[in-house]
Design a protein around this motif. Sequence first.
Motif, PDB file in Angstrom:
ATOM      1  N   HIS A   1       0.840  -1.196   0.000  1.00 38.89           N
ATOM      2  CA  HIS A   1       0.000   0.000   0.000  1.00 38.89           C
ATOM      3  C   HIS A   1       0.876   1.248   0.000  1.00 38.89           C
ATOM      4  O   HIS A   1       2.086   1.162   0.212  1.00 38.89           O
ATOM      5  CB  HIS A   1      -0.959   0.001   1.202  1.00 38.89           C
TER       6      HIS A   1
ATOM      7  N   GLU B   1       2.638   4.076   1.416  1.00 37.38           N
ATOM      8  CA  GLU B   1       3.136   4.496   2.734  1.00 37.38           C
ATOM      9  C   GLU B   1       4.658   4.549   2.606  1.00 37.38           C
ATOM     10  O   GLU B   1       5.238   3.825   1.795  1.00 37.38           O
ATOM     11  CB  GLU B   1       2.722   3.466   3.796  1.00 37.38           C
TER      12      GLU B   1
ATOM     13  N   ASP C   1       7.278   3.443   4.287  1.00 30.20           N
ATOM     14  CA  ASP C   1       8.112   2.234   4.397  1.00 30.20           C
ATOM     15  C   ASP C   1       7.817   1.225   3.296  1.00 30.20           C
ATOM     16  O   ASP C   1       8.629   0.349   3.003  1.00 30.20           O
ATOM     17  CB  ASP C   1       8.014   1.598   5.799  1.00 30.20           C
ATOM     18  N   GLU C   2       6.647   1.340   2.658  1.00 29.57           N
ATOM     19  CA  GLU C   2       6.283   0.429   1.564  1.00 29.57           C
ATOM     20  C   GLU C   2       6.901   0.867   0.236  1.00 29.57           C
ATOM     21  O   GLU C   2       7.420   0.038  -0.517  1.00 29.57           O
ATOM     22  CB  GLU C   2       4.755   0.397   1.404  1.00 29.57           C
TER      23      GLU C   2
ATOM     24  N   HIS D   1      -3.833  -2.380   6.287  1.00 26.90           N
ATOM     25  CA  HIS D   1      -4.535  -1.102   6.384  1.00 26.90           C
ATOM     26  C   HIS D   1      -4.407  -0.396   5.038  1.00 26.90           C
ATOM     27  O   HIS D   1      -3.626  -0.803   4.188  1.00 26.90           O
ATOM     28  CB  HIS D   1      -4.032  -0.230   7.545  1.00 26.90           C
TER      29      HIS D   1
ATOM     30  N   ASP E   1       2.280  -5.396   6.876  1.00 22.41           N
ATOM     31  CA  ASP E   1       2.189  -5.101   8.314  1.00 22.41           C
ATOM     32  C   ASP E   1       1.459  -6.179   9.118  1.00 22.41           C
ATOM     33  O   ASP E   1       1.423  -6.087  10.362  1.00 22.41           O
ATOM     34  CB  ASP E   1       1.498  -3.751   8.532  1.00 22.41           C
TER      35      ASP E   1
END
Length: 243
Positions: A69, A71, A73-74, A136, A155
């Motif tokens: 998703h 974000e 860190d992604e 999420h 996550d």
Amino acid sequence: MSQITEIAPDIFKITTFISEVNIQFNQFLVKDEEPLLYHTGMKGLFPTVNEAVARLIDPTTLRWIGFSHFEADECGALREWQRIAPDATAICSFVSKMVSVDDVVAERPARALEDGEVLVTGKFRFKFLQTPHVPHAWDAGHLFEENSGTLLCSDLFHQNGEVEAITNSDIVSRFKEMLIEYQEGPFANYLPYTTKTEKILGRLADLKPKTIAPMHGSTYVGDGESAILDLAQAMKDVLAGSV
Ligand SMILES: [Fe+2]
Ligand SMILES: [Fe+2]
């Protein structure tokens, strides 16, 4: 320096522990005819992750960059990776591509994967599952490598601390501890529990993964189906009905 661990043949985990937040950040490098990196890490991690990838392959030959998703860190360092790897294409959900990735972090357009679509990188087959709000974010998805039975689970199964690279022991209790701890601090409501959560986790459990590879914490090797069902129960226990 990041630590490298082979979690399945030719699937490597790159781990960097950030003590300020007590979290490990893992990326996964898959060696194949078309090399794939799962999770770019944040921009600030790019030099160390790049150095780790260079111990495994020539980073300029990366072909695919996947993530769950939108974000930091992604996919925060997607542009940095695409600048050194001219053939590297991002793979993500249609929503991710349309609402964020192409505009914010991509050097060139991402390839949107459809639910159930399989990307073949050579000997590996990555099945994409669209999993909205699991772990999420609206745009969330997962990649499952069918030949090795490896679920790249973002996550889900997040464990805090400087934990072992790989384990056969239960990781759900550590995940549950993290959820309880986060609910009491600034990271509260990290993961939502929606009307679809149980069904989506059931679909992931049905894959019967042999290796579960979270972004934060230890990789688990064992009965992945039971582990995911236990994780679903832990999420329900801690999150269902919480404000
Ligand atoms: Fe996330
Ligand atoms: Fe994460």
